[in-house]
Design an enzyme around this catalytic site. Structure first.
Site, PDB file in Angstrom:
ATOM      1  N   LYS A  18      42.538  27.905  21.820  1.00 51.87           N
ATOM      2  CA  LYS A  18      43.090  29.081  21.637  1.00 51.87           C
ATOM      3  C   LYS A  18      43.285  29.970  22.912  1.00 51.87           C
ATOM      4  O   LYS A  18      44.404  30.282  23.389  1.00 51.87           O
ATOM      5  CB  LYS A  18      42.357  30.224  20.907  1.00 51.87           C
ATOM      6  CG  LYS A  18      42.208  29.745  19.366  1.00 51.87           C
ATOM      7  CD  LYS A  18      41.405  30.676  18.289  1.00 51.87           C
ATOM      8  CE  LYS A  18      39.961  30.934  19.173  1.00 51.87           C
ATOM      9  NZ  LYS A  18      38.927  29.904  19.032  1.00 51.87           N
ATOM     10  N   ARG A  93      38.906  38.044  13.417  1.00 56.98           N
ATOM     11  CA  ARG A  93      37.779  36.951  12.618  1.00 56.98           C
ATOM     12  C   ARG A  93      37.165  37.232  11.537  1.00 56.98           C
ATOM     13  O   ARG A  93      36.509  36.244  11.101  1.00 56.98           O
ATOM     14  CB  ARG A  93      36.720  36.864  13.905  1.00 56.98           C
ATOM     15  CG  ARG A  93      37.055  35.615  14.637  1.00 56.98           C
ATOM     16  CD  ARG A  93      35.816  35.734  15.858  1.00 56.98           C
ATOM     17  NE  ARG A  93      35.385  34.573  16.553  1.00 56.98           N
ATOM     18  CZ  ARG A  93      35.630  34.061  17.694  1.00 56.98           C
ATOM     19  NH1 ARG A  93      36.595  34.824  18.260  1.00 56.98           N
ATOM     20  NH2 ARG A  93      35.281  33.077  18.152  1.00 56.98           N
ATOM     21  N   ARG A 132      32.897  22.102  28.482  1.00 59.41           N
ATOM     22  CA  ARG A 132      33.967  22.615  29.099  1.00 59.41           C
ATOM     23  C   ARG A 132      33.238  23.743  30.103  1.00 59.41           C
ATOM     24  O   ARG A 132      32.264  24.334  29.962  1.00 59.41           O
ATOM     25  CB  ARG A 132      34.825  23.467  27.860  1.00 59.41           C
ATOM     26  CG  ARG A 132      34.278  24.443  27.323  1.00 59.41           C
ATOM     27  CD  ARG A 132      35.156  25.270  26.538  1.00 59.41           C
ATOM     28  NE  ARG A 132      34.636  26.378  25.650  1.00 59.41           N
ATOM     29  CZ  ARG A 132      35.047  26.981  24.738  1.00 59.41           C
ATOM     30  NH1 ARG A 132      36.480  26.551  24.090  1.00 59.41           N
ATOM     31  NH2 ARG A 132      34.571  28.106  24.175  1.00 59.41           N
ATOM     32  N   ARG A 166      29.920  28.701  29.767  1.00 62.07           N
ATOM     33  CA  ARG A 166      29.351  30.020  29.040  1.00 62.07           C
ATOM     34  C   ARG A 166      28.047  29.676  28.383  1.00 62.07           C
ATOM     35  O   ARG A 166      27.732  28.340  28.099  1.00 62.07           O
ATOM     36  CB  ARG A 166      30.456  29.942  27.969  1.00 62.07           C
ATOM     37  CG  ARG A 166      31.673  30.954  28.359  1.00 62.07           C
ATOM     38  CD  ARG A 166      32.641  30.838  27.292  1.00 62.07           C
ATOM     39  NE  ARG A 166      32.444  30.917  25.994  1.00 62.07           N
ATOM     40  CZ  ARG A 166      32.993  30.765  25.097  1.00 62.07           C
ATOM     41  NH1 ARG A 166      34.469  31.192  25.274  1.00 62.07           N
ATOM     42  NH2 ARG A 166      32.803  31.312  23.616  1.00 62.07           N
ATOM     43  N   ARG A 177      28.518  28.520  15.501  1.00 57.01           N
ATOM     44  CA  ARG A 177      30.062  29.241  15.876  1.00 57.01           C
ATOM     45  C   ARG A 177      30.895  28.722  14.753  1.00 57.01           C
ATOM     46  O   ARG A 177      31.517  29.218  14.133  1.00 57.01           O
ATOM     47  CB  ARG A 177      30.376  28.906  17.300  1.00 57.01           C
ATOM     48  CG  ARG A 177      29.717  29.988  18.041  1.00 57.01           C
ATOM     49  CD  ARG A 177      29.658  29.628  19.620  1.00 57.01           C
ATOM     50  NE  ARG A 177      31.220  29.786  20.144  1.00 57.01           N
ATOM     51  CZ  ARG A 177      31.328  28.734  21.151  1.00 57.01           C
ATOM     52  NH1 ARG A 177      30.485  28.119  21.798  1.00 57.01           N
ATOM     53  NH2 ARG A 177      32.540  28.865  21.773  1.00 57.01           N
TER      54      ARG A 177
END
Ligand code: ADP
Ligand code: ZN
Length: 223
Positions: A18, A93, A132, A166, A177
């Protein structure tokens, strides 16, 4: 022709791409990327009351309360640049957020142009998210295996050397998540389908192909 500016929603689990795609749309189409995750991380970094309340929830991989998220999003949407087209990345969400968004857009005389579901496999997401990292200076995204910069530790785009990971991008938290996504967010796919604004994209395809598919959708909606 309608003079409404586009409102795009990107739906998909963590790691679906996203943020990457929203950044592309911002660069190529002049849309404004509205990432509630980025807004919340900024609030955490700034130590605001919302940030203090959100920090532990985010680190556990759960969803921050609608109250906090809506307050942050509404404040951002009131800025004049949001009169241009917007891409909502990571919002809504929950059912409550989707209902609040409908109301907010109705108040502004706008409506949803398209809600795009980025469809992916969960297992691949664990791998994507755990590897990532991003450039702290310009925000460009990289990955330990799938997208290394030409020179290790140096951003291809801006030459920055401050790479960031992160706190919630580890395998354990990603699984939480994903659970939160399936329980609370995935039902929104049917909600937007019923409204007739849903588009589905195979987001297991290479980044450029996903961008091309999104380009076809935004082209149709005359950004
Ligand atoms: P990702 O989509 O990869 O999980 P985000 O940056 O969008 O990453 O979100 C990171 C975290 O921020 C989420 O796990 C959640 O705790 C919080 N968050 C972001 N957006 C929302 C939202 N709309 N509602 C509730 N929590 C949110
Ligand atoms: Zn950079």
């Amino acid at each position: 022709m309608s003079d409404e500016t586009p409102v795009l929603i990107l739906l998909g689990p963590p790691g679906a791409g996203k943020g990457t795609q929203a950044r592309m749309l911002e660069e190529e189409n002049g849309l404004i990327q509205l990432s509630t995750g980025d807004m919340l991380r900024a609030a955490v970094a700034a130590g605001t009351p919302a940030g203090l309340a959100a920090k532990a929830v985010m680190e556990a991989g759960a969803l921050v309360s609608d109250e906090i998220v809506l307050a942050i999003l509404q404040e951002r949407m009131a800025q004049p640049d949001c009169n241009k087209g917007i891409i909502l990345d990571g919002f809504p969400r929950t059912d409550g957020q989707a209902a609040a968004l409908d109301q907010l857009l109705a108040d502004q005389g706008r409506r949803i142009t398209a809600a795009v579901s980025l469809e992916v496999d969960d297992e691949a997401m664990v791998e994507r998210v755990s590897g990532r990292y991003t450039c702290g200076a310009c925000g460009e995204g990289y990955h330990d295996r799938f997208r290394k910069p030409a020179k290790a530790g140096t951003c291809d785009k801006c030459g920055g050397t401050d790479m960031k990971r992160r706190a919630d991008d580890n395998a354990t938290t990603v699984r939480e998540r994903l659970k939160a996504y399936h329980a609370q967010t995935a039902p929104l796919i049917a909600f937007y389908e019923a409204k007739g604004v849903l588009e589905r994209i195979d987001a297991m395809a290479p980044i450029a192909e996903v961008t091309a598919s999104l380009g076809r959708i935004t082209g149709r909606v005359a950004v």
